[in-house]
Scaffold this active site. Structure first.
Site, PDB file in Angstrom:
ATOM      1  N   ARG A  25       0.829  -1.211   0.000  1.00  0.00           N
ATOM      2  CA  ARG A  25       0.000   0.000   0.000  1.00  0.00           C
ATOM      3  C   ARG A  25       0.858   1.254   0.000  1.00  0.00           C
ATOM      4  O   ARG A  25       0.488   2.272  -0.597  1.00  0.00           O
ATOM      5  CB  ARG A  25      -0.940  -0.020   1.211  1.00  0.00           C
ATOM      6  CG  ARG A  25      -2.076  -1.051   1.030  1.00  0.00           C
ATOM      7  CD  ARG A  25      -2.614  -1.517   2.355  1.00  0.00           C
ATOM      8  NE  ARG A  25      -3.813  -2.348   2.252  1.00  0.00           N
ATOM      9  CZ  ARG A  25      -3.797  -3.669   2.022  1.00  0.00           C
ATOM     10  NH1 ARG A  25      -2.651  -4.302   1.834  1.00  0.00           N
ATOM     11  NH2 ARG A  25      -4.929  -4.358   1.957  1.00  0.00           N
ATOM     12  N   ARG A 120      -6.273 -17.989  -9.299  1.00  0.00           N
ATOM     13  CA  ARG A 120      -7.034 -17.423  -8.173  1.00  0.00           C
ATOM     14  C   ARG A 120      -8.174 -16.521  -8.656  1.00  0.00           C
ATOM     15  O   ARG A 120      -8.039 -15.857  -9.678  1.00  0.00           O
ATOM     16  CB  ARG A 120      -6.067 -16.672  -7.231  1.00  0.00           C
ATOM     17  CG  ARG A 120      -5.056 -17.647  -6.626  1.00  0.00           C
ATOM     18  CD  ARG A 120      -4.061 -16.963  -5.734  1.00  0.00           C
ATOM     19  NE  ARG A 120      -4.680 -16.347  -4.589  1.00  0.00           N
ATOM     20  CZ  ARG A 120      -4.036 -15.565  -3.734  1.00  0.00           C
ATOM     21  NH1 ARG A 120      -2.748 -15.310  -3.918  1.00  0.00           N
ATOM     22  NH2 ARG A 120      -4.654 -15.046  -2.704  1.00  0.00           N
ATOM     23  N   ASP A 312      -3.899 -15.497   7.437  1.00  0.00           N
ATOM     24  CA  ASP A 312      -2.598 -15.973   6.954  1.00  0.00           C
ATOM     25  C   ASP A 312      -1.850 -16.812   7.999  1.00  0.00           C
ATOM     26  O   ASP A 312      -0.821 -17.409   7.697  1.00  0.00           O
ATOM     27  CB  ASP A 312      -1.725 -14.781   6.526  1.00  0.00           C
ATOM     28  CG  ASP A 312      -2.297 -14.090   5.295  1.00  0.00           C
ATOM     29  OD1 ASP A 312      -3.043 -14.746   4.537  1.00  0.00           O
ATOM     30  OD2 ASP A 312      -2.002 -12.892   5.090  1.00  0.00           O
TER      31      ASP A 312
HETATM   32  C1  S3P Z   1      -4.083  -9.105   2.194  1.00  0.00           C
HETATM   33  C2  S3P Z   1      -5.311  -9.590   2.526  1.00  0.00           C
HETATM   34  C3  S3P Z   1      -5.595 -11.007   2.775  1.00  0.00           C
HETATM   35  C4  S3P Z   1      -4.315 -11.806   3.034  1.00  0.00           C
HETATM   36  C5  S3P Z   1      -3.216 -11.456   2.078  1.00  0.00           C
HETATM   37  C6  S3P Z   1      -2.896  -9.977   2.125  1.00  0.00           C
HETATM   38  C7  S3P Z   1      -3.937  -7.666   1.929  1.00  0.00           C
HETATM   39  O1  S3P Z   1      -6.264 -11.532   1.654  1.00  0.00           O
HETATM   40  O2  S3P Z   1      -4.589 -13.190   2.966  1.00  0.00           O
HETATM   41  O3  S3P Z   1      -2.045 -12.192   2.394  1.00  0.00           O
HETATM   42  O4  S3P Z   1      -2.796  -7.159   1.915  1.00  0.00           O
HETATM   43  O5  S3P Z   1      -4.964  -6.994   1.748  1.00  0.00           O
HETATM   44  P1  S3P Z   1      -7.866 -11.390   1.518  1.00  0.00           P
HETATM   45  O6  S3P Z   1      -8.200 -10.026   1.901  1.00  0.00           O
HETATM   46  O7  S3P Z   1      -8.214 -11.662   0.094  1.00  0.00           O
HETATM   47  O8  S3P Z   1      -8.403 -12.437   2.452  1.00  0.00           O
END
Ligand code: S3P
Length: 425
Positions: A25, A120, A312
């Site tokens: 981000r 995915r 995670d």
């Molecule tokens: C993330 C959100 C999660 C996480 C990923 C990183 C992020 O995924 O599993 O490793 O940086 O917004 P989801 O929001 O799709 O569950």
């Protein structure tokens, strides 16, 4: 092969690399801010390097100087049409969040990824972005990458997340920066909120109240951003220390954003002795040290209400549940099937091979402990978190565990092996 030997003690003070979610981000939002940004503590993992490469492809000047990333932002409307296909590599966050930004651009972009990312689901972001006005196509009826995006002319909307996903929430919010009117996102269970916090920190017009986020387009200003240590990386060592009798471990300067600390709540529920120290705030994020003292843990119940706060960390939780006393049930975690690998099947298969009493459930798993862990060869499924979870399993095993294809660990934690040696003396 990564070979992990059983150990006799866990002890020491370590730091972990920068938070992956925040590093992504920081690059994205700095690129569309006005003026210069400096990012300290950026994670130089492969996923975040993919984000840098994509932003360079969109005409943003990004330099690495003295362990910092310097970005000259071009403002909301300063990105230029990429001359080539953008490559998100293995990174779902890069592809999904970047798609939100690309949906707002009056040009054509194509974004692809590696074999895992191309499997995915992308309809979860493509559908709301199409509703806002972007033209998005892709393989399999537009639901799989490569994605072809012709953006621009977006309208704000009121969107209720059908899946608890910070990536989907963030894609819609980032598109909202380019939309006319208000963009509202509603979530039933709160997922990580780094996008909202960083937008606010950079001067964005965003409000959050009880799971309802309201955003209106506004310019962002470049800043100095300090990325905290990644709690998802720290989790491997925190969980290991918590379950290892006599352990004493301190992990310094870890991000303690409450939308990410589900792992601490679960470990404490299992009986762990964990404290926070030196808590402070930087760039809108809580940071502090985590102090762990090891003891015998007990099984627990994990349900869908906490899953987004520890999504995670489930692979390593499964390992710790295998050595804890009693039954652990993990439910409501169907999202794990569409991560870098099917993490439910991967962990159940690998822990069964190690002699663990574990059963796969449609949306989770059930583990009965304590188990004696057998050594042998473990697959990584080219998934960094599976590789690291099985390495932690090796610390508790009777014989060494050899992990195949461990290179994937560099996706999120290039220094993992070095830190593993550091805590085990
Ligand atoms: C993330 C959100 C999660 C996480 C990923 C990183 C992020 O995924 O599993 O490793 O940086 O917004 P989801 O929001 O799709 O569950």
């Amino acid at each position: 092969m990564l070979i992990v030997n059983p150990i006799e003690k866990i002890q020491g003070k370590i730091s972990v690399p920068g938070d992956k979610s925040i590093s992504h981000r920081a690059v994205m939002l700095s690129g569309i801010s006005q003026g210069k940004s400096r990012i300290k503590g950026f994670l130089r993992g492969e996923d975040c390097l993919s984000t840098i490469a994509c932003f360079r492809g969109l005409g943003i000047d990004i330099q690495e100087k003295n362990q910092e990333i310097h970005i000259t932002g071009k403002g909301l409307h300063g990105l230029s049409e990429p001359k080539d296909i953008l490559d998100a590599g293995n990174s779902g966050t890069t592809m999904r969040l970047l798609s939100g930004i690309l949906a707002g651009q009056n040009f054509l972009s194509i974004i692809t990824g590696d074999d895992s990312l191309k499997k995915r689901p992308m309809d979860r972001i493509a559908n709301p972005l199409r509703e806002m006005g972007a033209a998005i196509d892709g393989r399999c009826g537009g639901s799989l990458a490569p994605l072809v995006i012709r953006g621009g002319g977006l309208q704000g909307m009121d969107y209720t997340l059908p899946v608890p996903s910070a990536q989907v929430k963030s894609a819609v919010l980032l598109a909202g920066l380019y939309a006319e009117g208000y963009t509202i996102v509603r979530e039933k269970s709160i997922s990580r909120d780094h996008t909202e916090r960083m937008l606010r920190f950079l001067g964005g017009n965003i409000k959050t109240q009880k799971g309802v986020i309201t955003l209106k387009s506004s310019n962002l200003e470049g800043q100095e951003i300090e990325v905290p240590g990644d709690i998802s990386s720290a989790a491997f060592f925190i969980a290991a220390a918590a379950a290892f009798e006599g352990a004493h471990l301190i992990v310094e300067k870890v991000g303690l954003n409450p939308t990410r600390t589900g792992i601490i709540d679960v470990l404490r529920d299992m009986g762990a002795d964990i404290e926070f120290d030196r808590i402070h705030k930087s760039g809108g994020e809580e940071i502090g040290d985590i102090i762990v003292r090891g003891r015998k843990l007990l099984g627990t119940n994990i349900d869908e209400t906490i899953i987004p706060r520890l999504i995670d960390e489930i692979p390593v939780i499964a390992v710790i549940a295998a050595v804890a006393e009693g039954k652990t049930t993990i439910r409501g975690a169907g999202e794990l099937k569409v991560k870098e690998s099917n993490r439910i099947t991967a962990m159940v298969t690998e822990l069964k091979k190690r002699g663990v009493d574990i059963k796969e459930l449609p949306d989770g798993m059930e583990i009965n402990g304590p188990n004696e862990i057998r050594g042998g060869v473990a697959e990584s499924y080219q998934d960094h978190r599976i590789a690291m979870a099985m390495a932690i399993c090796g610390l508790f095993a009777k014989e060494p565990i050899k992990i195949k294809d461990p290179e994937c660990i560099a996706i999120s934690f290039p220094e993992f092996e070095e830190k593993l040696k550091q805590i085990s003396g």
